[in-house]
Each structure stands twice: as structure tokens, then as C-alpha cells.
Design a protein around this motif. Structure first.
Motif, PDB file in Angstrom:
ATOM      1  N   LEU A  69      11.909 -12.674  -3.667  1.00  0.00           N
ATOM      2  CA  LEU A  69      11.003 -13.360  -2.734  1.00  0.00           C
ATOM      3  C   LEU A  69       9.918 -14.149  -3.460  1.00  0.00           C
ATOM      4  O   LEU A  69       9.016 -14.695  -2.827  1.00  0.00           O
ATOM      5  CB  LEU A  69      10.357 -12.327  -1.787  1.00  0.00           C
ATOM      6  CG  LEU A  69      11.342 -11.502  -0.952  1.00  0.00           C
ATOM      7  CD1 LEU A  69      10.595 -10.471  -0.111  1.00  0.00           C
ATOM      8  CD2 LEU A  69      12.179 -12.403  -0.058  1.00  0.00           C
ATOM      9  N   ILE A  70       9.995 -14.193  -4.766  1.00  0.00           N
ATOM     10  CA  ILE A  70       8.981 -14.920  -5.535  1.00  0.00           C
ATOM     11  C   ILE A  70       9.332 -16.402  -5.546  1.00  0.00           C
ATOM     12  O   ILE A  70      10.464 -16.785  -5.869  1.00  0.00           O
ATOM     13  CB  ILE A  70       8.896 -14.390  -6.986  1.00  0.00           C
ATOM     14  CG1 ILE A  70       8.601 -12.893  -6.995  1.00  0.00           C
ATOM     15  CG2 ILE A  70       7.821 -15.147  -7.759  1.00  0.00           C
ATOM     16  CD1 ILE A  70       8.614 -12.274  -8.392  1.00  0.00           C
ATOM     17  N   GLY A  71       8.359 -17.233  -5.169  1.00  0.00           N
ATOM     18  CA  GLY A  71       8.582 -18.675  -5.173  1.00  0.00           C
ATOM     19  C   GLY A  71       7.757 -19.343  -6.258  1.00  0.00           C
ATOM     20  O   GLY A  71       6.864 -18.730  -6.850  1.00  0.00           O
ATOM     21  N   ASP A  72       8.035 -20.619  -6.493  1.00  0.00           N
ATOM     22  CA  ASP A  72       7.266 -21.365  -7.507  1.00  0.00           C
ATOM     23  C   ASP A  72       5.784 -21.377  -7.176  1.00  0.00           C
ATOM     24  O   ASP A  72       4.935 -21.294  -8.068  1.00  0.00           O
ATOM     25  CB  ASP A  72       7.786 -22.800  -7.610  1.00  0.00           C
ATOM     26  CG  ASP A  72       9.145 -22.853  -8.293  1.00  0.00           C
ATOM     27  OD1 ASP A  72       9.328 -22.155  -9.310  1.00  0.00           O
ATOM     28  OD2 ASP A  72      10.019 -23.577  -7.795  1.00  0.00           O
ATOM     29  N   SER A  73       5.457 -21.462  -5.885  1.00  0.00           N
ATOM     30  CA  SER A  73       4.036 -21.507  -5.508  1.00  0.00           C
ATOM     31  C   SER A  73       3.343 -20.187  -5.873  1.00  0.00           C
ATOM     32  O   SER A  73       2.157 -20.173  -6.210  1.00  0.00           O
ATOM     33  CB  SER A  73       3.881 -21.793  -4.014  1.00  0.00           C
ATOM     34  OG  SER A  73       4.563 -20.825  -3.275  1.00  0.00           O
ATOM     35  N   ASP A  74       4.093 -19.089  -5.835  1.00  0.00           N
ATOM     36  CA  ASP A  74       3.500 -17.799  -6.239  1.00  0.00           C
ATOM     37  C   ASP A  74       3.131 -17.802  -7.714  1.00  0.00           C
ATOM     38  O   ASP A  74       2.109 -17.237  -8.106  1.00  0.00           O
ATOM     39  CB  ASP A  74       4.481 -16.643  -5.964  1.00  0.00           C
ATOM     40  CG  ASP A  74       4.717 -16.460  -4.489  1.00  0.00           C
ATOM     41  OD1 ASP A  74       3.727 -16.364  -3.745  1.00  0.00           O
ATOM     42  OD2 ASP A  74       5.887 -16.445  -4.076  1.00  0.00           O
ATOM     43  N   MET A  75       3.966 -18.438  -8.525  1.00  0.00           N
ATOM     44  CA  MET A  75       3.657 -18.486  -9.958  1.00  0.00           C
ATOM     45  C   MET A  75       2.303 -19.141 -10.196  1.00  0.00           C
ATOM     46  O   MET A  75       1.499 -18.673 -10.993  1.00  0.00           O
ATOM     47  CB  MET A  75       4.748 -19.269 -10.709  1.00  0.00           C
ATOM     48  CG  MET A  75       6.085 -18.590 -10.794  1.00  0.00           C
ATOM     49  SD  MET A  75       6.071 -17.091 -11.800  1.00  0.00           S
ATOM     50  CE  MET A  75       5.825 -15.819 -10.594  1.00  0.00           C
ATOM     51  N   ALA A 133      12.520 -18.542 -12.551  1.00  0.00           N
ATOM     52  CA  ALA A 133      12.302 -18.169 -13.961  1.00  0.00           C
ATOM     53  C   ALA A 133      10.889 -17.616 -14.174  1.00  0.00           C
ATOM     54  O   ALA A 133      10.043 -18.244 -14.813  1.00  0.00           O
ATOM     55  CB  ALA A 133      12.570 -19.355 -14.862  1.00  0.00           C
ATOM     56  N   VAL A 134      10.667 -16.424 -13.644  1.00  0.00           N
ATOM     57  CA  VAL A 134       9.372 -15.744 -13.815  1.00  0.00           C
ATOM     58  C   VAL A 134       9.035 -15.616 -15.307  1.00  0.00           C
ATOM     59  O   VAL A 134       7.875 -15.732 -15.724  1.00  0.00           O
ATOM     60  CB  VAL A 134       9.430 -14.338 -13.162  1.00  0.00           C
ATOM     61  CG1 VAL A 134       8.138 -13.578 -13.385  1.00  0.00           C
ATOM     62  CG2 VAL A 134       9.744 -14.444 -11.679  1.00  0.00           C
TER      63      VAL A 134
END
Ligand code: SF4
Length: 169
Positions: free
Chosen positions: A86-92, A118-119
Motif C-alpha cells: 500500500l506504499i505509494g510514491d507520495s508516501d516516500m 522501490a522503497v
């Protein structure tokens, strides 16, 4: 044993339903202590492991907790435990504001890594994968997984003797 780590279980909800989930097993969930965030004494700890459930299922709660940690537990190393889906680019971009030491991404199927952004390009990341899938996953996804960043986990090895397990109220 002196416990230097607090595992903050934000909530038990998750987007996956792994039948072996430690949270579902009485021998482990009976060790959870329910507390309000403001009642936790963070001075006892050096490390905070944020987990669930899946912490990114309710991102507003995750970010609220991270904001509060900055205020009362800035001395602690922060680790985030997630299945990554559920991790999105905006979360990064949001997470880079916080002092996050590392991510721990639990892989529960061979192809799960292909659905996760790619966390590892943003944060120190350790992937954990079922020991039975370990060799296959390393062979199939060498651009993401290697023996340095990926470790096998063994079913039902849930105990963490150095951790207090707190389920947030
Ligand atoms: S992803 Fe983790 S928290 Fe969610 S059901 Fe599976 S083992 Fe439990």
C-alpha cells in the motif's frame, strides 16, 4: 532482559490475510498491552518498531503517530514494518521528512516484490521472505533482492525477547 525496543502496533487491520499471522495466535497476541500513545514512557526505549496489521492501511494514523514520535521520542530509531503493497510514491516524499532508520518489508508470496515500489531507493530496507521462497525469489528478482538486503523468516518465529508489544488504543 532489559527491553530497549517498543513495537507499536497501530491497529490489527491488514490488506492481507496470512493464515500464519502472529497477530492471530493467542500465544503472541496475549502479550499485547493496550495503551494510549500519551501513556507510553518512551524514555525506556532506543528503538521504535511501527507495525500493524499493515501500517499503511490507515495512513492518517501512521502519520499522526510519526508526528507525535517526533515530539516525545526524537531520540529513538524508527523502523517501519510493512508488507509494502500500500506504499505509494507520495508516501516516500512524506516519509523522508521523518527520521526513519529502516524499513522491514515482509514478503508473503514469490511475486509480491513486483507489486511494491522501490522503497529501497529511499530508505535502508530489509526484505523478509518465507524461507521456502527465499532462493527462488533471489533468482527471480536479482535487481531487487540479494543476500544482503533479504533474509528468510521461519514460520511462527514471532517472539522478540527485547521488545515490549504495545497495541495502541
Ligand atoms: S501481512 Fe503481516 S500483518 Fe498482514 S496478515 Fe500477513 S503476517 Fe499478518
Amino acid at each position: 532482559m532489559n527491553k530497549d525496543t517498543i513495537r507499536l502496533i497501530l491497529f490489527l487491520g491488514c490488506n492481507l490475510k496470512c493464515k500464519y499471522c502472529c497477530n492471530e495466535q493467542t500465544q503472541f497476541n496475549s502479550q499485547f498491552v493496550e495503551k494510549y500513545f500519551e501513556d507510553i514512557d518512551f524514555t525506556k526505549y532506543s528503538n521504535i518498531c511501527i507495525s500493524g496489521g499493515e501500517p499503511f492501511l490507515y495512513k492518517n494514523i501512521l502519520y499522526d503517530v510519526l508526528d507525535n514520535i517526533e515530539v516525545v521520542a526524537a531520540h529513538c530509531n524508527i523502523y517501519i514494518y510493512s508488507n509494502g503493497l500500500l506504499i505509494g510514491d507520495s508516501d516516500m516524499h512524506i516519509l523522508e521528512r521523518y527520521n526513519i532508520r529502516a524499513f522491514n518489508i515482509g514478503l508473503h508470496s514469490l511475486n509480491q516484490i513486483s507489486k511494491i515500489i522501490a522503497v529501497e531507493k529511499h530508505f535502508n530496507t530489509r526484505f523478509m521472505i518465507n524461507e521456502k521462497l527465499y532462493e527462488k525469489a533471489l533468482l527471480k528478482y536479482p535487481e531487487r533482492l540479494n543476500t544482503e538486503n533479504t533474509k528468510p523468516w521461519i514460520l511462527n518465529q514471532c517472539n522478540r525477547p527485547n521488545e515490549d508489544w504495545i497495541l495502541l488504543k
